[in-house]
Design an enzyme around this catalytic site. Structure first.
Site, PDB file in Angstrom:
ATOM      1  N   ASP A  52      -6.712   8.221   3.535  1.00  0.00           N
ATOM      2  CA  ASP A  52      -6.192   8.594   2.134  1.00  0.00           C
ATOM      3  C   ASP A  52      -7.560   9.243   1.457  1.00  0.00           C
ATOM      4  OD1 ASP A  52      -3.763   7.494   1.992  1.00  0.00           O
ATOM      5  OD2 ASP A  52      -4.395   5.587   1.688  1.00  0.00           O
ATOM      6  N   HIS A  86       0.930  -1.219   0.027  1.00  0.00           N
ATOM      7  CA  HIS A  86      -0.177  -0.090  -0.101  1.00  0.00           C
ATOM      8  C   HIS A  86       0.917   1.266   0.076  1.00  0.00           C
ATOM      9  CE1 HIS A  86      -3.511   2.441   1.811  1.00  0.00           C
ATOM     10  NE2 HIS A  86      -2.518   3.101   2.025  1.00  0.00           N
ATOM     11  N   GLU A  87       1.849   1.404   0.857  1.00  0.00           N
ATOM     12  CA  GLU A  87       2.728   2.408   1.035  1.00  0.00           C
ATOM     13  C   GLU A  87       3.550   2.634  -0.329  1.00  0.00           C
ATOM     14  OE1 GLU A  87       2.490   4.552   3.306  1.00  0.00           O
ATOM     15  OE2 GLU A  87       1.018   3.186   4.248  1.00  0.00           O
ATOM     16  N   HIS A 122       1.540   4.497  -3.004  1.00  0.00           N
ATOM     17  CA  HIS A 122       1.616   5.958  -2.619  1.00  0.00           C
ATOM     18  C   HIS A 122       3.112   6.511  -3.252  1.00  0.00           C
ATOM     19  CE1 HIS A 122      -1.618   6.156  -0.468  1.00  0.00           C
ATOM     20  NE2 HIS A 122      -1.344   5.537   0.536  1.00  0.00           N
TER      21      HIS A 122
END
Length: 254
Positions: A173, A74-75, A78
């Site tokens: 988010d 997930h990170e 980004h």
């Protein structure tokens, strides 16, 4: 500039002794904070108390690590989209409450913030869809068993990670998506106020649920959401113009 998929951590990366340094993945220093060990200890103790089985403990720890691997992806969602907009990531850190990507600067364009924000939850929803397809293709869900249990657990975990992070409130988010969409109409400060206020309403809800439902973890999440929302609002209100040539580290919690 191309980066190797993996390289060992540098001496500069290792200066923080309160973390386990995994190395540089796609050029980004990646680490696990030492407090993460508390999560593993808690899972191990609670699983042993419930099942009194070392196999169950190993499976519980393995599943937890798999979920946090999804948080790490997930990170990177980004970070890699931020790189497409010319913003590098200083480092990624896994914490007991999730992950943190430290961008070298804040996106100046609401469109960039929108795409960077959406990228993380999109990764989790993509993982959930992929695992669901694998489970159905292999017939695991129909036959049951350990593989079906693990796959279904990871599908639901990723769905929850993706959908929860899309809640339109800071520091999720979805709050950044809301701010990006509202900034052009009401300005970044007012847009942040709206998202931060929604975040604090959410924190109150989590806190009440945790207190009356006997869920202390939810109380901790509520405290984190409350203070993170307020900190983001204060940062935007007091944001000075950065000196020419200086980089301001921007913490992206996802």
């Amino acid at each position: 500039m191309k980066h190797p998929f993996f390289s060992l951590p540098t001496a500069a990366d290792r200066r923080d002794r309160w973390s386990w340094h995994l190395g540089r993945i796609l050029g980004i220093p990646t680490r696990i904070h030492a407090s993460f060990a508390l999560v593993l200890v808690w899972i191990g103790i609670s699983t042993w108390s419930a099942a009194h089985s070392s196999v169950a403990v190993a499976l519980g720890l393995g599943f937890a690590l798999a979920v946090f691997a999804c948080v790490l992806l997930h990170e990177f969602g980004h970070a890699l989209v931020a790189r497409r907009f010319g913003i590098e990531t200083r480092r990624i850190t896994l914490l007991p409450i999730g992950g943190v990507a430290e961008l070298e600067r804040e996106p100046s364009d609401p469109r960039a913030e929108l795409w960077i924000a959406v990228a993380g939850p999109a990764v989790n929803l993509g993982i959930a869809a992929t695992l669901a397809l694998v489970g159905f293709a292999l017939g695991s869900f129909a036959s049951g068993g350990l593989l079906a249990l693990v796959l279904s657990g990871l599908v639901w975990a990723n769905l929850m990670l993706g959908l929860f992070n899309l809640v339109p409130a800071f520091p999720m988010d979805g709050g950044r998506v809301l701010r990006a969409l509202a900034s052009k109409r009401v300005g970044p400060v007012r847009a942040t106020q709206i998202a931060a206020k929604l975040g604090r309403y959410l924190a109150v809800g989590f806190g009440v649920w945790g207190l009356f439902g006997g869920q202390p973890v939810l109380v901790l999440v509520a405290a984190f959401v409350w203070f993170a929302a307020g900190r983001e609002l204060k940062r935007v209100r007091n944001r000075p113009a950065p000196p020419a040539g200086n980089r301001v580290i921007y913490v992206w919690r996802g």
